[in-house]
Scaffold this motif. Structure first.
Motif, PDB file in Angstrom:
ATOM      1  N   ALA A   1       0.677  -1.074  -0.116  1.00  0.00           N
ATOM      2  CA  ALA A   1       0.121   0.101  -0.089  1.00  0.00           C
ATOM      3  C   ALA A   1       0.988   1.300  -0.024  1.00  0.00           C
ATOM      4  O   ALA A   1       0.497   2.222  -0.675  1.00  0.00           O
ATOM      5  CB  ALA A   1      -1.029  -0.054   1.210  1.00  0.00           C
TER       6      ALA A   1
ATOM      7  N   ALA B   1      -8.044  -6.257  -7.029  1.00  0.00           N
ATOM      8  CA  ALA B   1      -8.628  -6.393  -5.582  1.00  0.00           C
ATOM      9  C   ALA B   1      -9.316  -7.585  -5.310  1.00  0.00           C
ATOM     10  O   ALA B   1      -9.730  -7.976  -4.331  1.00  0.00           O
ATOM     11  CB  ALA B   1      -9.773  -5.389  -5.295  1.00  0.00           C
TER      12      ALA B   1
ATOM     13  N   LEU C   1      -9.265  -7.658  -1.270  1.00  0.00           N
ATOM     14  CA  LEU C   1      -8.846  -6.395  -0.533  1.00  0.00           C
ATOM     15  C   LEU C   1     -10.158  -5.663  -0.120  1.00  0.00           C
ATOM     16  O   LEU C   1     -10.125  -4.505  -0.171  1.00  0.00           O
ATOM     17  CB  LEU C   1      -7.944  -5.662  -1.492  1.00  0.00           C
TER      18      LEU C   1
ATOM     19  N   GLY D   1     -11.377  -5.334   2.880  1.00  0.00           N
ATOM     20  CA  GLY D   1     -10.651  -4.458   4.042  1.00  0.00           C
ATOM     21  C   GLY D   1      -9.887  -3.362   3.809  1.00  0.00           C
ATOM     22  O   GLY D   1      -9.532  -2.626   4.629  1.00  0.00           O
ATOM     23  N   GLU D   2      -9.163  -3.270   2.646  1.00  0.00           N
ATOM     24  CA  GLU D   2      -8.148  -2.520   2.184  1.00  0.00           C
ATOM     25  C   GLU D   2      -8.580  -1.400   1.234  1.00  0.00           C
ATOM     26  O   GLU D   2      -7.883  -0.356   1.122  1.00  0.00           O
ATOM     27  CB  GLU D   2      -6.962  -3.010   1.893  1.00  0.00           C
TER      28      GLU D   2
ATOM     29  N   ASP E   1      -8.724   2.316   2.400  1.00  0.00           N
ATOM     30  CA  ASP E   1      -7.481   3.079   2.441  1.00  0.00           C
ATOM     31  C   ASP E   1      -6.623   3.388   1.064  1.00  0.00           C
ATOM     32  O   ASP E   1      -6.100   4.262   1.004  1.00  0.00           O
ATOM     33  CB  ASP E   1      -6.425   2.128   3.366  1.00  0.00           C
ATOM     34  N   LEU E   2      -6.925   2.619   0.344  1.00  0.00           N
ATOM     35  CA  LEU E   2      -6.376   2.590  -1.080  1.00  0.00           C
ATOM     36  C   LEU E   2      -6.852   3.770  -1.726  1.00  0.00           C
ATOM     37  O   LEU E   2      -6.116   4.611  -2.464  1.00  0.00           O
ATOM     38  CB  LEU E   2      -6.419   1.454  -1.955  1.00  0.00           C
TER      39      LEU E   2
ATOM     40  N   ARG F   1      -5.315   6.726  -0.516  1.00  0.00           N
ATOM     41  CA  ARG F   1      -3.952   6.907  -1.124  1.00  0.00           C
ATOM     42  C   ARG F   1      -3.930   7.303  -2.421  1.00  0.00           C
ATOM     43  O   ARG F   1      -2.677   7.538  -3.084  1.00  0.00           O
ATOM     44  CB  ARG F   1      -3.128   5.814  -0.914  1.00  0.00           C
TER      45      ARG F   1
ATOM     46  N   ASN G   1      -4.384 -11.459   1.176  1.00  0.00           N
ATOM     47  CA  ASN G   1      -3.964 -10.132   1.020  1.00  0.00           C
ATOM     48  C   ASN G   1      -2.632  -9.704   1.466  1.00  0.00           C
ATOM     49  O   ASN G   1      -2.447  -8.400   1.579  1.00  0.00           O
ATOM     50  CB  ASN G   1      -5.160  -9.324   1.663  1.00  0.00           C
TER      51      ASN G   1
ATOM     52  N   ILE H   1      -0.500  -6.414  -0.220  1.00  0.00           N
ATOM     53  CA  ILE H   1      -0.933  -5.003   0.147  1.00  0.00           C
ATOM     54  C   ILE H   1      -0.407  -4.785   1.519  1.00  0.00           C
ATOM     55  O   ILE H   1      -0.048  -3.517   1.679  1.00  0.00           O
ATOM     56  CB  ILE H   1      -2.407  -5.003   0.166  1.00  0.00           C
ATOM     57  N   HIS H   2       0.082  -5.671   2.361  1.00  0.00           N
ATOM     58  CA  HIS H   2       0.648  -5.472   3.755  1.00  0.00           C
ATOM     59  C   HIS H   2       2.125  -5.483   3.686  1.00  0.00           C
ATOM     60  O   HIS H   2       2.588  -5.426   4.814  1.00  0.00           O
ATOM     61  CB  HIS H   2      -0.037  -6.322   4.808  1.00  0.00           C
TER      62      HIS H   2
ATOM     63  N   MET I   1      -8.350  -7.990   9.402  1.00  0.00           N
ATOM     64  CA  MET I   1      -8.473  -6.469   9.573  1.00  0.00           C
ATOM     65  C   MET I   1      -8.343  -5.963  11.114  1.00  0.00           C
ATOM     66  O   MET I   1      -8.926  -6.870  11.951  1.00  0.00           O
ATOM     67  CB  MET I   1      -9.850  -6.274   8.978  1.00  0.00           C
TER      68      MET I   1
END
Length: 297
Positions: A142, A160, A222, A224-225, A228-229, A232, A281, A284-285, A295
């Motif tokens: 990310a 995703a 993704l 849960g992400e 945030d993406l 960004r 995932n 991405i982390h 999460m």
């Protein structure tokens, strides 16, 4: 608003199933952009060519933006000619081989995830060539995605959902696994409409095979992400087609993006839509891609 993109179908489905799938996607309200075209193996194209025009017409009539996706590995004059025809088609083209980007000759195109786009210099080069959207490789974390989005002048798309396309080979793994040659493959990749699992010697599945393509065994999710993406700078979320109700899958992502559904509940619903799938995932982390990071509640 963040767009939801349906990537090109990577698997070998029969023409009727292919057409019926995209006709259903034309009515999927959550999907904004639809990619159509053969990416993996040019031997499949004669079966799809008769139905692609009506698929594109149906998608455009429903208000979807249609993108024509190119092959990921161009190896002979016939495939190069197909790519040139695609570049001249008048459609927005997704270049999955850098030669296709060059063929666009300054016209707008989408840079596909099978190009190696890992830094600002590559982004600038593709922008100068005419790229209006870039789908980044799945391996990026990310933080790296955010840094690229901050520098980009074109749209940034992130994969995703679905098995991830990792590599393309000149050899056909699906044929070899059945004792066949690539030239005499008998199109056995159609036996695995979501890909064929590959196991280690300890019988642990870790990859999937789709004809000449290597894919992840795990399905990326993704849900849960994505929030945030978007913060960004990501402008589009890509979902890969699978044998499931992709309209509902897209609906889950849209509901999470719109704040109408909690990511945890969406993940539970997604698991019910793709029974037996193992989700991941990790990339991405900044972790190994096959891992799943829970999460934070």
């Amino acid at each position: 608003m963040t767009s939801i993109t349906l990537g090109p179908l990577l698997f070998n489905w029969k023409p009727d199933a292919f057409r019926d799938f995209y006709f259903r996607m034309a009515d999927a309200e959550a999907i904004d952009i639809v990619h159509v075209g053969e990416v993996v193996c040019s031997k499949r194209t004669p079966f799809l060519d008769p139905v692609i025009p009506e698929v594109i017409e149906r998608l455009q009539a429903s208000g979807k933006q249609v993108v024509a996706s190119s092959l990921a590995l161009i190896m002979n004059d016939r495939e190069a000619a197909q790519a040139r025809d695609l570049a001249e088609s008048g459609l927005l083209v997704e270049a999955n081989d850098i030669s296709v980007a060059a063929m666009m000759a300054g016209r707008s195109f989408v840079a596909g995830p099978l190009l190696n786009i890992y830094n600002e210099g590559t982004l600038a080069t593709l922008e100068a060539m005419g790229a209006v959207r870039v789908c980044l490789p799945a391996e990026l974390a990310a933080d790296a995605i955010g840094q690229l989005a901050a520098k980009a002048k074109m749209g940034i798309e992130v994969q995703a959902f679905g098995r991830l396309p990792l590599a393309i080979s000149a050899r056909c793994y699906a044929a070899r696994a059945r004792g066949l040659s690539k030239d005499g493959c008998q199109y056995v990749c159609a036996d695995d409409p979501d890909g064929m699992a590959v196991e280690t010697l300890d019988e642990v599945p870790f990859l999937a095979v789709n004809g000449t393509q290597t894919m992840s065994y795990h399905h990326m999710s993704l849900l849960g992400e994505v929030g945030d993406l978007v913060r960004r700078g990501v402008s589009s979320i890509r979902l890969w087609p699978h044998v499931t109700d992709m309209a509902q899958v897209a609906g889950l992502f849209r509901a999470v993006l719109d704040g109408r559904l909690a990511p945890a509940e969406a993940e539970d619903r997604l698991a019910a839509l793709v029974p037996g799938a193992e989700f991941a995932n990790g990339y991405i982390h900044g972790r190994p891609g096959h891992q799943y990071v829970e999460m934070e509640l």
